[in-house]
Design a protein around this motif. Structure first.
Motif, short mmCIF file in Angstrom:
data_model
loop_
_atom_site.label_atom_id
_atom_site.label_comp_id
_atom_site.label_asym_id
_atom_site.label_seq_id
_atom_site.Cartn_x
_atom_site.Cartn_y
_atom_site.Cartn_z
N PHE A 138 0.42 -1.51 0.13
CA PHE A 138 -0.05 -0.65 -0.29
C PHE A 138 0.60 1.20 0.06
CE2 PHE A 138 -3.51 -2.13 2.77
CZ PHE A 138 -4.30 -3.14 1.02
N GLY A 140 -0.54 4.35 0.58
CA GLY A 140 -0.10 5.03 1.92
C GLY A 140 -1.07 6.48 1.06
N VAL A 142 -2.01 4.92 4.63
CA VAL A 142 -2.02 3.99 5.56
C VAL A 142 -2.96 3.87 6.79
CG1 VAL A 142 -1.91 1.01 5.68
CG2 VAL A 142 -1.20 2.41 3.63
N GLU A 143 -3.80 3.29 7.62
CA GLU A 143 -4.23 2.80 8.77
C GLU A 143 -3.91 1.65 9.15
OE1 GLU A 143 -8.37 4.39 9.23
OE2 GLU A 143 -7.64 5.96 7.54
N VAL A 144 -3.15 1.17 10.01
CA VAL A 144 -3.08 0.10 10.56
C VAL A 144 -4.41 -0.23 12.49
CG1 VAL A 144 -1.77 -1.40 11.17
CG2 VAL A 144 -0.66 0.10 9.46
N ALA A 177 -4.79 -3.29 7.35
CA ALA A 177 -4.27 -2.52 6.83
C ALA A 177 -5.28 -1.57 5.63
CB ALA A 177 -2.54 -1.93 6.40
N LYS A 178 -5.80 -0.23 5.99
CA LYS A 178 -6.50 -0.06 4.84
C LYS A 178 -5.67 0.82 4.53
CE LYS A 178 -10.84 1.98 4.15
NZ LYS A 178 -11.89 2.77 4.44
N ASP A 179 -5.04 1.08 2.38
CA ASP A 179 -4.77 2.08 1.84
C ASP A 179 -6.11 3.56 1.66
OD1 ASP A 179 -3.81 3.35 -0.18
OD2 ASP A 179 -2.43 1.69 -0.80
N ARG A 180 -5.62 4.28 2.16
CA ARG A 180 -6.83 5.22 1.40
C ARG A 180 -6.99 5.73 1.03
NH1 ARG A 180 -5.57 9.99 7.22
NH2 ARG A 180 -6.17 8.65 8.71
N HIS A 205 2.60 -4.54 4.27
CA HIS A 205 1.77 -4.57 3.46
C HIS A 205 2.45 -3.07 3.22
CE1 HIS A 205 0.15 -7.86 5.35
NE2 HIS A 205 -0.57 -8.27 4.34
N VAL A 206 3.07 -2.27 3.99
CA VAL A 206 2.82 -0.97 3.55
C VAL A 206 4.05 -0.63 2.86
CG1 VAL A 206 2.74 1.05 4.57
CG2 VAL A 206 1.74 -0.56 5.68
N LEU A 212 1.76 6.72 7.85
CA LEU A 212 1.47 5.77 8.91
C LEU A 212 0.61 5.74 9.58
CD1 LEU A 212 0.71 2.18 9.23
CD2 LEU A 212 3.12 2.44 10.25
#
Length: 320
Positions: A138, A140, A142-144, A177-180, A205-206, A212
């Motif tokens: 991801f 970014g 990125v939320e983890v 993890a979410k990629d904005r 993942h990032v 982050l």
């Protein structure tokens, strides 16, 4: 389609009446599945050759490879291999699991598809295996965040409290993890929320250099380009710094576990994590495209019943 309808209103859905017109029988469903897998040119799953004879006179294996001389079907080498369920049943199951935001229980699949509950349970797990895909790193922001899955300790019998699961109070930890930028989510079950595990997940993942955002958990300490919100101090948003996106995913995930599946063992939890992450990642697509993505994702991911009920997979690894 209403221009200001709620949710993902730009997606094109499939009403049930249209679904049955599209797939009235096994032959139509088989043809559609073959198109998703090969795009009109069958490939031998044994040797990869395109020298394939179609329409062979065989009850279950209509294709024969002229190179290796082996017979095969659209099921061979996929999640459908060795299944006695009809192709129409498979396609309808793809539709039901795709369009149900919080999942579908095996009992409902059993009633809706006219198969046994055991077959429905196995069928759903095989479809979840098709959702088990990993995107690239991801970029970014990125939320983890991590969450814990399991019943409340005070509701358990004394002999079952602090049971196996690796999480706080006997619960199983899951990190995601979410990629904005893309909206994609990647998540998996872990053994513990220590620094080695969490930092390893971030590395996997990032992308290096990506922004982050996490909470104040000490396991993320030392990761560059990281900003935190202090949940312990009741701080949840500070400008662009928050983890609300991944926490929203946890909310839907847990509503599915509590409201649809009711009881999920740690042994199979990773597949449910894959289901909810995979469904989320496909939400921008039209319904038929979502179904097609699962059909294509099932190639090379055969899951036998012995594997399903056997010892847990080794995905719960601290070092990953």
């Amino acid at each position: 389609m209403a221009k200001r309808a709620p949710g993902q209103h730009r997606r094109k859905g499939i009403p049930l009446t249209e679904l049955f017109r599209m797939f009235p029988d096994d032959q139509t469903a088989e043809k559609w599945l073959a198109e998703q897998r090969w795009g009109g040119e069958p490939h031998c799953p044994h040797c990869g050759s395109t020298r394939v004879q179609s329409g062979a006179k065989h009850n279950t294996m209509p294709y024969r490879c002229r190179a290796c001389r082996k017979r095969f079907s659209v099921r061979t080498g996929t999640i459908m291999e060795a299944s006695n369920l009809g192709y129409q049943t498979w396609v309808l199951a793809l539709y039901l699991l795709t369009t149900s935001l919080k999942g579908v229980s095996s009992m409902k699949l059993h009633r809706d598809l006219g198969i046994t509950q055991k077959s429905a349970w196995f069928l759903a797990h095989r479809i979840r295996a098709a959702w088990n895909t990993r995107d690239g790193l991801f970029a970014g922001p990125v939320e983890v965040d991590e969450t814990f899955v399991g019943g409340k300790e005070h509701n358990k019998h004394l002999s079952k409290r602090q049971n196996v699961g690796g999480g706080v109070g006997g619960k199983a930890p899951v990190v995601g993890a979410k990629d904005r930028k893309t909206g994609k989510i990647s998540a998996r079950v872990i053994e513990a929320t220590d620094g080695k595990t969490l930092r390893g997940f971030v590395r996997q993942h990032v992308a290096p250099g990506a922004k982050l955002y996490t909470d104040e958990h000490g396991g993320y300490h030392g990761i560059p380009n990281r900003e935190t919100v202090r949940h312990g101090a009741y701080e949840y948003v500070r400008g662009e710094v928050h983890t609300n996106g991944i926490e929203s995913h946890w909310s839907i995930f847990k509503r599915g576990l509590v409201g649809t599946y009711h009881k999920v063992s740690v042994k199979h939890l990773d597949r449910y994590v894959d289901e909810f992450s995979g469904r989320h990642n496909q939400r921008p697509l039209d319904t038929i495209e979502q179904m097609a993505a699962i059909a294509r994702g099932g190639t090379g991911k055969r899951l036998t019943y012995e594997e399903l009920i056997g010892p847990p997979e080794t995905r719960l690894s601290k070092g990953i």
